[in-house]
Write a protein that holds these residues in place. Structure first.
Motif, PDB file in Angstrom:
ATOM      1  N   VAL A 174       0.860  -1.338  -0.064  1.00  0.00           N
ATOM      2  CA  VAL A 174       0.014  -0.081  -0.032  1.00  0.00           C
ATOM      3  C   VAL A 174       0.973   1.221  -0.031  1.00  0.00           C
ATOM      4  CG1 VAL A 174      -1.734   1.397   1.201  1.00  0.00           C
ATOM      5  CG2 VAL A 174      -1.949  -1.281   1.221  1.00  0.00           C
ATOM      6  N   VAL A 175       0.553   2.271  -0.787  1.00  0.00           N
ATOM      7  CA  VAL A 175       1.349   3.569  -0.784  1.00  0.00           C
ATOM      8  C   VAL A 175       0.095   4.513  -0.156  1.00  0.00           C
ATOM      9  CG1 VAL A 175       2.371   5.499  -2.113  1.00  0.00           C
ATOM     10  CG2 VAL A 175       2.567   2.916  -2.772  1.00  0.00           C
ATOM     11  N   LEU A 176       0.735   5.390   0.719  1.00  0.00           N
ATOM     12  CA  LEU A 176      -0.514   6.480   1.409  1.00  0.00           C
ATOM     13  C   LEU A 176       0.316   7.523   0.497  1.00  0.00           C
ATOM     14  CD1 LEU A 176      -0.298   5.926   5.255  1.00  0.00           C
ATOM     15  CD2 LEU A 176      -2.053   5.422   3.521  1.00  0.00           C
ATOM     16  N   MET A 177      -0.542   8.422  -0.278  1.00  0.00           N
ATOM     17  CA  MET A 177      -0.164   9.221  -1.199  1.00  0.00           C
ATOM     18  C   MET A 177      -0.834  10.542  -0.728  1.00  0.00           C
ATOM     19  SD  MET A 177       1.746   9.550  -4.005  1.00  0.00           S
ATOM     20  CE  MET A 177       1.596   8.080  -5.131  1.00  0.00           C
ATOM     21  N   ASP A 178       0.413  11.426  -0.595  1.00  0.00           N
ATOM     22  CA  ASP A 178      -0.384  12.963  -0.535  1.00  0.00           C
ATOM     23  C   ASP A 178      -0.943  13.343  -1.905  1.00  0.00           C
ATOM     24  OD1 ASP A 178      -0.914  15.456   0.498  1.00  0.00           O
ATOM     25  OD2 ASP A 178       1.318  16.239   0.465  1.00  0.00           O
ATOM     26  N   VAL A 179      -1.790  14.337  -1.893  1.00  0.00           N
ATOM     27  CA  VAL A 179      -1.946  14.808  -3.311  1.00  0.00           C
ATOM     28  C   VAL A 179      -1.244  16.198  -3.788  1.00  0.00           C
ATOM     29  CG1 VAL A 179      -4.086  15.944  -4.398  1.00  0.00           C
ATOM     30  CG2 VAL A 179      -4.394  14.275  -2.621  1.00  0.00           C
ATOM     31  N   ARG A 180      -1.269  17.156  -3.129  1.00  0.00           N
ATOM     32  CA  ARG A 180      -0.650  18.177  -3.496  1.00  0.00           C
ATOM     33  C   ARG A 180       1.130  18.307  -2.994  1.00  0.00           C
ATOM     34  NH1 ARG A 180      -4.890  23.016  -1.949  1.00  0.00           N
ATOM     35  NH2 ARG A 180      -6.692  21.906  -3.047  1.00  0.00           N
ATOM     36  N   MET A 181       1.945  18.234  -4.030  1.00  0.00           N
ATOM     37  CA  MET A 181       3.437  18.047  -3.817  1.00  0.00           C
ATOM     38  C   MET A 181       3.964  18.951  -4.818  1.00  0.00           C
ATOM     39  SD  MET A 181       4.085  14.051  -2.673  1.00  0.00           S
ATOM     40  CE  MET A 181       2.854  13.362  -3.798  1.00  0.00           C
ATOM     41  N   PRO A 182       5.357  19.703  -4.548  1.00  0.00           N
ATOM     42  CA  PRO A 182       5.410  20.701  -5.489  1.00  0.00           C
ATOM     43  C   PRO A 182       6.254  20.000  -6.770  1.00  0.00           C
ATOM     44  CG  PRO A 182       7.120  20.244  -3.464  1.00  0.00           C
ATOM     45  CD  PRO A 182       5.728  19.469  -3.405  1.00  0.00           C
ATOM     46  N   ARG A 183       6.771  18.997  -6.727  1.00  0.00           N
ATOM     47  CA  ARG A 183       7.225  18.525  -8.124  1.00  0.00           C
ATOM     48  C   ARG A 183       6.421  18.039  -8.789  1.00  0.00           C
ATOM     49  NH1 ARG A 183      11.481  18.082  -4.646  1.00  0.00           N
ATOM     50  NH2 ARG A 183      11.436  15.913  -4.621  1.00  0.00           N
ATOM     51  N   MET A 184       5.743  16.750  -8.477  1.00  0.00           N
ATOM     52  CA  MET A 184       4.872  15.531  -9.093  1.00  0.00           C
ATOM     53  C   MET A 184       3.677  15.693  -8.151  1.00  0.00           C
ATOM     54  SD  MET A 184       5.379  11.980 -10.591  1.00  0.00           S
ATOM     55  CE  MET A 184       6.375  12.583 -11.978  1.00  0.00           C
ATOM     56  N   SER A 185       2.559  15.698  -8.693  1.00  0.00           N
ATOM     57  CA  SER A 185       1.604  15.571  -7.707  1.00  0.00           C
ATOM     58  C   SER A 185       0.806  14.348  -7.562  1.00  0.00           C
ATOM     59  CB  SER A 185       0.068  16.120  -8.313  1.00  0.00           C
ATOM     60  OG  SER A 185      -0.473  15.504  -9.493  1.00  0.00           O
ATOM     61  N   GLY A 186       0.238  13.951  -6.505  1.00  0.00           N
ATOM     62  CA  GLY A 186      -0.305  12.465  -5.945  1.00  0.00           C
ATOM     63  C   GLY A 186      -0.977  11.703  -7.224  1.00  0.00           C
ATOM     64  N   ILE A 187      -1.594  12.886  -8.024  1.00  0.00           N
ATOM     65  CA  ILE A 187      -2.507  12.449  -9.168  1.00  0.00           C
ATOM     66  C   ILE A 187      -1.479  11.594 -10.278  1.00  0.00           C
ATOM     67  CG2 ILE A 187      -3.892  12.815 -10.821  1.00  0.00           C
ATOM     68  CD1 ILE A 187      -4.554  15.393  -9.341  1.00  0.00           C
ATOM     69  N   GLU A 188      -0.480  12.435 -10.518  1.00  0.00           N
ATOM     70  CA  GLU A 188       0.505  11.665 -11.744  1.00  0.00           C
ATOM     71  C   GLU A 188       1.107  10.653 -11.010  1.00  0.00           C
ATOM     72  OE1 GLU A 188       2.106  10.887 -15.274  1.00  0.00           O
ATOM     73  OE2 GLU A 188       0.353  12.456 -14.781  1.00  0.00           O
ATOM     74  N   ALA A 189       1.653  10.865  -9.917  1.00  0.00           N
ATOM     75  CA  ALA A 189       2.289   9.621  -9.197  1.00  0.00           C
ATOM     76  C   ALA A 189       1.328   8.607  -9.194  1.00  0.00           C
ATOM     77  CB  ALA A 189       2.894   9.875  -7.824  1.00  0.00           C
ATOM     78  N   THR A 190       0.327   8.553  -8.765  1.00  0.00           N
ATOM     79  CA  THR A 190      -0.692   7.339  -8.816  1.00  0.00           C
ATOM     80  C   THR A 190      -0.790   6.774 -10.279  1.00  0.00           C
ATOM     81  OG1 THR A 190      -2.026   8.273  -7.071  1.00  0.00           O
ATOM     82  CG2 THR A 190      -3.107   6.884  -8.333  1.00  0.00           C
ATOM     83  N   ARG A 191      -0.870   7.634 -11.221  1.00  0.00           N
ATOM     84  CA  ARG A 191      -1.134   7.303 -12.695  1.00  0.00           C
ATOM     85  C   ARG A 191       0.106   6.242 -12.867  1.00  0.00           C
ATOM     86  NH1 ARG A 191      -2.286  11.592 -14.622  1.00  0.00           N
ATOM     87  NH2 ARG A 191      -4.502  11.561 -14.170  1.00  0.00           N
ATOM     88  N   LEU A 192       1.479   6.720 -12.563  1.00  0.00           N
ATOM     89  CA  LEU A 192       2.429   5.946 -12.856  1.00  0.00           C
ATOM     90  C   LEU A 192       2.454   4.676 -12.091  1.00  0.00           C
ATOM     91  CD1 LEU A 192       5.192   8.806 -12.831  1.00  0.00           C
ATOM     92  CD2 LEU A 192       4.291   7.828 -14.763  1.00  0.00           C
ATOM     93  N   ILE A 193       2.280   4.677 -10.844  1.00  0.00           N
ATOM     94  CA  ILE A 193       2.090   3.380 -10.148  1.00  0.00           C
ATOM     95  C   ILE A 193       0.972   2.492 -10.758  1.00  0.00           C
ATOM     96  CG2 ILE A 193       1.237   2.573  -7.929  1.00  0.00           C
ATOM     97  CD1 ILE A 193       2.588   4.880  -6.449  1.00  0.00           C
ATOM     98  N   SER A 194      -0.149   2.947 -11.038  1.00  0.00           N
ATOM     99  CA  SER A 194      -1.017   2.262 -11.639  1.00  0.00           C
ATOM    100  C   SER A 194      -0.416   1.612 -13.032  1.00  0.00           C
ATOM    101  CB  SER A 194      -2.372   2.928 -12.093  1.00  0.00           C
ATOM    102  OG  SER A 194      -2.966   3.579 -10.660  1.00  0.00           O
TER     103      SER A 194
END
Length: 234
Positions: free
Chosen positions: A51-71
């Motif tokens: 499981v990854v606990l993912m913040d949403v708002r981050m300065p370089r890459m948002s949690g949205i894009e990071a989630t997409r990469l993980i998926s």
């Protein structure tokens, strides 16, 4: 069984807080941390995680894009979005990007640990009231002025679902999907429909398979977006 967790948040104090409270749980092990979304894949390459606990708002890459990469990974861990809520539209976008659910950063320890366990098991991960609040906010149709002949909008009472696969659902599966979209658990649906919990679980599995969905969260989003259920339906 130990659930291996990776923490992703740009605020070190928040990561420290989560590590402190979650490490106290015998069933949870923090195996890695990342300070921004762009470092997640590197961390996952070094540590196996469930499981990854993912913040949403981050300065370089948002949690949205990071989630997409993980998926897009071959065998991705589940992603649980962290949000300060105040109805965070980014959390909703992350669900669409492949996250399995979301929870509040200030949620009680028991709720956080329970959410991690549910995500790991592939179940729903958010309380029904929270699900409804988020989806009711972001699927509420915008009013149209001076357009009496406009076609039904997403969420309108007469809007018909347009997603391929709906026609393959049985009447009972349609009914189960509506209850899932309301945020009900299998046990709650069983009580509503006077079925066994095991039967409800089978119906939910059939719904997900026929609609090509990964989990219950995707089913909830799809039901609202296609107009199968409207914000405020009970």
């Amino acid at each position: 069984m130990t659930i291996r967790v990776v923490l992703v948040d740009d605020q070190e104090m928040i990561r420290m807080g989560f590590r402190m409270v979650l490490d106290s749980r015998l069933e949870i092990e923090i195996v890695g941390e990342a300070s921004d979304g762009d470092a997640v894949l590197d961390v996952l390459g070094q540590h196996e995680a469930d499981v990854v606990l993912m913040d949403v708002r981050m300065p370089r890459m948002s949690g949205i894009e990071a989630t997409r990469l993980i998926s897009d990974l071959p065998s991705p861990p589940k992603v649980l979005i962290l949000t300060t809520f105040d109805l965070d539209e980014y959390a909703y976008a992350a669900l669409r990007a492949g996250a399995s659910g979301f929870l509040l950063k200030d949620a009680p320890l028991e709720e956080i640990a329970s959410a991690i366990g549910h995500v790991h098991a592939g179940d729903a991960v958010v309380a029904p009231t929270t699900t409804r609040r988020l989806l009711e906010h972001f699927t509420r149709p915008e009013p149209r002025r001076g357009d009496a002949h406009a076609e039904p909008r997403r969420g309108d009472a007469h809007a018909e679902p347009r997603t391929p696969g709906f026609e393959e659902l049985t009447p009972r599966e349609h009914e189960v999907l509506r209850h899932v979209a309301r945020g009900l658990s299998n046990a709650e649906i069983a009580r509503e429909l006077v079925l066994t919990e095991g039967t409800v679980k089978v119906h939910v599995g059939h719904v997900l398979a026929k609609l090509g969905l990964r989990d219950r969260v995707q089913a909830v989003v799809l039901a609202y977006e296609t107009g199968l259920i409207q914000p405020g339906d009970r």
